[in-house]
Design a protein around this motif. Structure first.
Motif, PDB file in Angstrom:
ATOM      1  N   GLU A 142      -9.129   2.287   4.443  1.00 17.07           N
ATOM      2  CA  GLU A 142     -10.526   1.837   3.909  1.00 17.07           C
ATOM      3  C   GLU A 142     -11.015   3.045   2.750  1.00 17.07           C
ATOM      4  N   PHE A 143     -10.797   4.064   3.032  1.00 17.91           N
ATOM      5  CA  PHE A 143     -10.795   5.003   1.960  1.00 17.91           C
ATOM      6  C   PHE A 143     -10.503   4.771   0.437  1.00 17.91           C
ATOM      7  N   ALA A 144      -8.993   4.343   0.687  1.00 16.95           N
ATOM      8  CA  ALA A 144      -8.468   3.779  -0.384  1.00 16.95           C
ATOM      9  C   ALA A 144      -9.008   2.874  -1.291  1.00 16.95           C
ATOM     10  N   GLU A 145      -9.560   1.894  -0.249  1.00 12.42           N
ATOM     11  CA  GLU A 145     -10.180   0.452  -0.891  1.00 12.42           C
ATOM     12  C   GLU A 145     -11.510   0.763  -1.574  1.00 12.42           C
ATOM     13  N   LEU A 146     -12.209   1.741  -0.988  1.00 16.68           N
ATOM     14  CA  LEU A 146     -13.598   2.296  -1.447  1.00 16.68           C
ATOM     15  C   LEU A 146     -13.368   3.082  -2.861  1.00 16.68           C
ATOM     16  N   VAL A 147     -12.452   3.852  -2.885  1.00 16.47           N
ATOM     17  CA  VAL A 147     -12.036   4.466  -4.107  1.00 16.47           C
ATOM     18  C   VAL A 147     -11.821   3.603  -5.268  1.00 16.47           C
ATOM     19  N   TYR A 148     -10.877   2.684  -4.934  1.00 17.60           N
ATOM     20  CA  TYR A 148     -10.374   1.485  -5.775  1.00 17.60           C
ATOM     21  C   TYR A 148     -11.733   0.634  -6.194  1.00 17.60           C
ATOM     22  N   ASN A 149     -12.200   0.223  -5.418  1.00 20.23           N
ATOM     23  CA  ASN A 149     -13.506  -0.772  -5.832  1.00 20.23           C
ATOM     24  C   ASN A 149     -14.427  -0.174  -6.523  1.00 20.23           C
ATOM     25  N   MET A 150     -14.629   1.236  -6.372  1.00 20.33           N
ATOM     26  CA  MET A 150     -15.495   1.920  -7.262  1.00 20.33           C
ATOM     27  C   MET A 150     -14.935   2.081  -8.801  1.00 20.33           C
ATOM     28  N   GLY A 151     -13.655   1.646  -8.917  1.00 22.52           N
ATOM     29  CA  GLY A 151     -13.219   1.882 -10.034  1.00 22.52           C
ATOM     30  C   GLY A 151     -12.533   3.104 -10.623  1.00 22.52           C
ATOM     31  N   ILE A 152     -12.201   3.911  -9.608  1.00 23.67           N
ATOM     32  CA  ILE A 152     -12.116   5.436  -9.783  1.00 23.67           C
ATOM     33  C   ILE A 152     -10.458   5.341 -10.183  1.00 23.67           C
ATOM     34  N   VAL A 153      -9.774   4.149  -9.550  1.00 20.10           N
ATOM     35  CA  VAL A 153      -8.344   4.189  -9.921  1.00 20.10           C
ATOM     36  C   VAL A 153      -8.198   2.675 -10.271  1.00 20.10           C
ATOM     37  N   SER A 154      -6.935   2.228 -10.869  1.00 17.18           N
ATOM     38  CA  SER A 154      -6.991   0.766 -11.220  1.00 17.18           C
ATOM     39  C   SER A 154      -5.364   0.230 -10.655  1.00 17.18           C
ATOM     40  N   ALA A 155      -5.266  -1.087 -10.600  1.00 13.75           N
ATOM     41  CA  ALA A 155      -4.149  -1.654 -10.184  1.00 13.75           C
ATOM     42  C   ALA A 155      -2.860  -1.219 -11.222  1.00 13.75           C
ATOM     43  N   GLY A 156      -1.872  -1.489 -10.915  1.00 12.98           N
ATOM     44  CA  GLY A 156      -0.616  -1.520 -11.798  1.00 12.98           C
ATOM     45  C   GLY A 156       0.239  -0.458 -11.225  1.00 12.98           C
ATOM     46  N   ALA A 157       0.055   0.206  -9.943  1.00  6.79           N
ATOM     47  CA  ALA A 157       0.378   1.283  -9.573  1.00  6.79           C
ATOM     48  C   ALA A 157       2.064   1.071  -9.298  1.00  6.79           C
ATOM     49  N   GLU A 158       3.175   2.297  -9.353  1.00  6.53           N
ATOM     50  CA  GLU A 158       4.170   1.997  -8.909  1.00  6.53           C
ATOM     51  C   GLU A 158       4.353   1.382  -7.432  1.00  6.53           C
ATOM     52  N   LYS A 159       5.214   0.751  -7.153  1.00  5.38           N
ATOM     53  CA  LYS A 159       5.374   0.381  -5.646  1.00  5.38           C
ATOM     54  C   LYS A 159       6.050   1.526  -4.744  1.00  5.38           C
ATOM     55  N   LYS A 160       5.351   1.816  -3.818  1.00  4.90           N
ATOM     56  CA  LYS A 160       6.039   2.727  -2.749  1.00  4.90           C
ATOM     57  C   LYS A 160       6.250   1.975  -1.420  1.00  4.90           C
ATOM     58  N   THR A 161       7.012   2.692  -0.494  1.00  5.18           N
ATOM     59  CA  THR A 161       7.232   1.932   0.813  1.00  5.18           C
ATOM     60  C   THR A 161       6.534   2.870   1.864  1.00  5.18           C
ATOM     61  N   PHE A 162       5.923   2.246   2.805  1.00  2.50           N
ATOM     62  CA  PHE A 162       5.408   2.761   3.723  1.00  2.50           C
ATOM     63  C   PHE A 162       5.555   1.987   5.103  1.00  2.50           C
ATOM     64  N   THR A 163       5.919   2.792   6.161  1.00  2.00           N
ATOM     65  CA  THR A 163       6.473   1.797   7.491  1.00  2.00           C
ATOM     66  C   THR A 163       5.106   1.303   7.792  1.00  2.00           C
ATOM     67  N   ASP A 164       3.940   1.787   7.594  1.00  4.16           N
ATOM     68  CA  ASP A 164       2.895   1.067   8.223  1.00  4.16           C
ATOM     69  C   ASP A 164       2.050   0.316   7.308  1.00  4.16           C
ATOM     70  N   VAL A 165       2.196   0.078   6.066  1.00  4.45           N
ATOM     71  CA  VAL A 165       1.533  -0.740   5.272  1.00  4.45           C
ATOM     72  C   VAL A 165       2.480  -1.531   4.315  1.00  4.45           C
ATOM     73  N   GLY A 166       2.573  -2.702   4.675  1.00  7.49           N
ATOM     74  CA  GLY A 166       3.602  -3.545   3.888  1.00  7.49           C
ATOM     75  C   GLY A 166       2.682  -4.497   2.808  1.00  7.49           C
ATOM     76  N   GLU A 167       3.448  -5.277   1.879  1.00  4.65           N
ATOM     77  CA  GLU A 167       2.481  -5.952   1.047  1.00  4.65           C
ATOM     78  C   GLU A 167       1.628  -6.984   1.451  1.00  4.65           C
ATOM     79  N   SER A 168       1.623  -7.247   2.658  1.00  7.19           N
ATOM     80  CA  SER A 168       0.631  -8.515   3.232  1.00  7.19           C
ATOM     81  C   SER A 168      -0.684  -7.632   3.672  1.00  7.19           C
ATOM     82  N   HIS A 169      -0.458  -6.235   3.509  1.00  7.26           N
ATOM     83  CA  HIS A 169      -1.777  -5.374   4.279  1.00  7.26           C
ATOM     84  C   HIS A 169      -3.049  -5.927   3.184  1.00  7.26           C
ATOM     85  N   PRO A 170      -4.221  -6.218   3.924  1.00  7.11           N
ATOM     86  CA  PRO A 170      -5.118  -6.567   3.062  1.00  7.11           C
ATOM     87  C   PRO A 170      -5.655  -5.538   2.178  1.00  7.11           C
ATOM     88  N   ARG A 171      -5.253  -4.364   2.074  1.00  6.17           N
ATOM     89  CA  ARG A 171      -5.790  -3.155   1.348  1.00  6.17           C
ATOM     90  C   ARG A 171      -4.598  -2.697   0.683  1.00  6.17           C
TER      91      ARG A 171
END
Length: 93
Positions: free
Chosen positions: A42-71
């Motif tokens: 939720e925090f990441a999405e808030l920061v992202y939606n505020m325009g502080i960071v932008s898309a195009g990030a290098e892909k990382k792997t998390f066991t609890d966050v897959g590409e289908s995660h809404p955020r």
């Protein structure tokens, strides 16, 4: 507001409504959960939606966050920014 648990008489109602109208806050469950803790996603999405960071990030792997995660996109953008900042900051001795 569309959050079912934000009463119009709550002190934070206008702030939540404003953030929702501006696209800063989104609900995937229909609830705001004003007494709950904010999650990393939720925090990441808030920061992202505020325009502080932008898309195009290098892909990382998390066991609890897959590409289908809404955020997912927001999380990757924040992680990328944090990684870039870490790499470019001088190390404190």
């Amino acid at each position: 507001t569309s959050f079912s648990d934000v009463d119009s008489s709550a002190w934070y109602y206008k702030y939540v409504s404003y953030c929702e109208a501006k696209g800063l806050l989104k609900s995937y469950s229909g609830k705001y959960e004003p007494d709950g803790n904010i999650t990393r996603a939720e925090f990441a999405e808030l920061v992202y939606n505020m325009g502080i960071v932008s898309a195009g990030a290098e892909k990382k792997t998390f066991t609890d966050v897959g590409e289908s995660h809404p955020r997912y996109e927001a999380i990757m953008a924040v992680l990328s920014r944090a990684t870039q900042t870490e790499r470019s900051s001088p190390t404190e001795q």
